[in-house]
Enzyme design. Structure first.
Site, short mmCIF file in Angstrom:
data_model
loop_
_atom_site.label_atom_id
_atom_site.label_comp_id
_atom_site.label_asym_id
_atom_site.label_seq_id
_atom_site.Cartn_x
_atom_site.Cartn_y
_atom_site.Cartn_z
N LYS A 222 0.84 -1.20 0.00
CA LYS A 222 0.00 0.00 0.00
C LYS A 222 0.88 1.26 0.00
O LYS A 222 0.70 2.15 -0.82
CB LYS A 222 -0.94 0.01 1.21
N ASP B 128 -6.61 0.75 0.42
CA ASP B 128 -6.73 1.06 1.85
C ASP B 128 -8.14 0.65 2.28
O ASP B 128 -8.88 0.01 1.53
CB ASP B 128 -6.45 2.55 2.11
#
Ligand code: SF4
Length: 258
Positions: A160, A179
């Site tokens: 991420k 996310d």
């Protein structure tokens, strides 16, 4: 009674959606009535969603304040289990105290912890940031590396964070940022994560990469994150204000036009 700003923005954005997107919306919306099998990840539906998102959130960028790839790396590590607003309150003093990766690498850990305490999990985050700074200094000449393989060698940096830094700073699209908002909205919009065994961030990212054109990976994440913050919130999504509502068949909907 005056309408809320978001309602005005939502309605205005729906009016600007092009005819092909509207036609796709109509076909999907009436799919059940015509008895056709609905395919939530059809090219036509995905293209309509992308067009509406781009028009609803034009030019949207990462909400974490930063002036360099390194600052964005630090801010993204701090954003785990914390709001971007809180991170943005903490980073000015942090970057003033430690202006470079070298300064972070040599920092006193208690001093670093104190400066980031309010972001939560501050001891682990401090260790990760200092570890990442040391790798950046010792292995990469003080510069954040520009490949996913290399950036994943920094402590505390997973896919991420790698996608955030590579996409937002270097404009390199190697993946899709997944996310909490992207996870939730991908499921609600039936784009990914809807089948058993496909609900991890890695699998959602892989599925999104298959259906979204690579040149939209970076902007798509930003747009979905903004939509998740402003409209498609976790509890009680504001479906009446949502420009994607005609395309959405989520069981979480709080209002439906079809
Ligand atoms: S219609 Fe509701 S549930 Fe669907 S994307 Fe919009 S806000 Fe989210």
């Amino acid at each position: 009674m005056r309408k809320a700003a978001s309602q005005r923005v939502g309605k205005a954005a729906s009016r600007r959606v092009s005819k092909p997107a509207v036609a796709a919306v109509e076909r999907v919306a009436t799919g059940k009535k015509t008895g056709k099998m609905r395919n939530p990840t059809s090219q036509e539906r995905v293209a309509a969603i992308l067009e509406i998102l781009a028009k609803t959130y034009p030019g949207v960028v990462c909400a974490l304040h930063h002036r360099s790839a390194w600052e964005l790396t630090v801010a993204t590590i701090l954003s785990a289990q914390c709001t971007d607003v809180r991170v943005n309150l903490v980073t000015p003093a942090l970057f003033k105290a430690f202006p470079t990766p070298k300064a972070f690498a040599a920092a006193s850990l208690p001093e670093l912890e104190e400066l980031i305490r309010t972001t939560g999990f501050f001891r682990n985050k401090a260790k990760s940031i200092q570890g990442a700074a040391r790798v950046v200094v010792e292995e990469f000449g003080g510069k954040v590396p520009q490949t996913m393989e290399e950036i994943l060698t920094l402590p505390g940096v997973a896919r991420k964070t790698g996608n955030v830094v590579l996409g937002s700073w270097f404009k390199i699209a190697v993946g899709v940022v997944v996310d909490t908002h992207v996870m939730r909205l991908s499921r609600r919009l039936e784009l990914a994560g809807t089948t058993p065994g496909s609900t991890t961030p890695e699998k959602v990212e892989r599925d999104l990469m298959k259906i979204i054109p690579q040149d939209r990976w970076i902007a798509f994440s930003h747009e979905l994150i903004h939509h998740g913050r402003q409209i498609c919130v976790a509890r009680k999504p504001r479906c009446v204000d949502c420009t994607l509502e005609r395309l959405c068949n989520s069981s979480d909907k709080t209002w439906s036009s079809h």
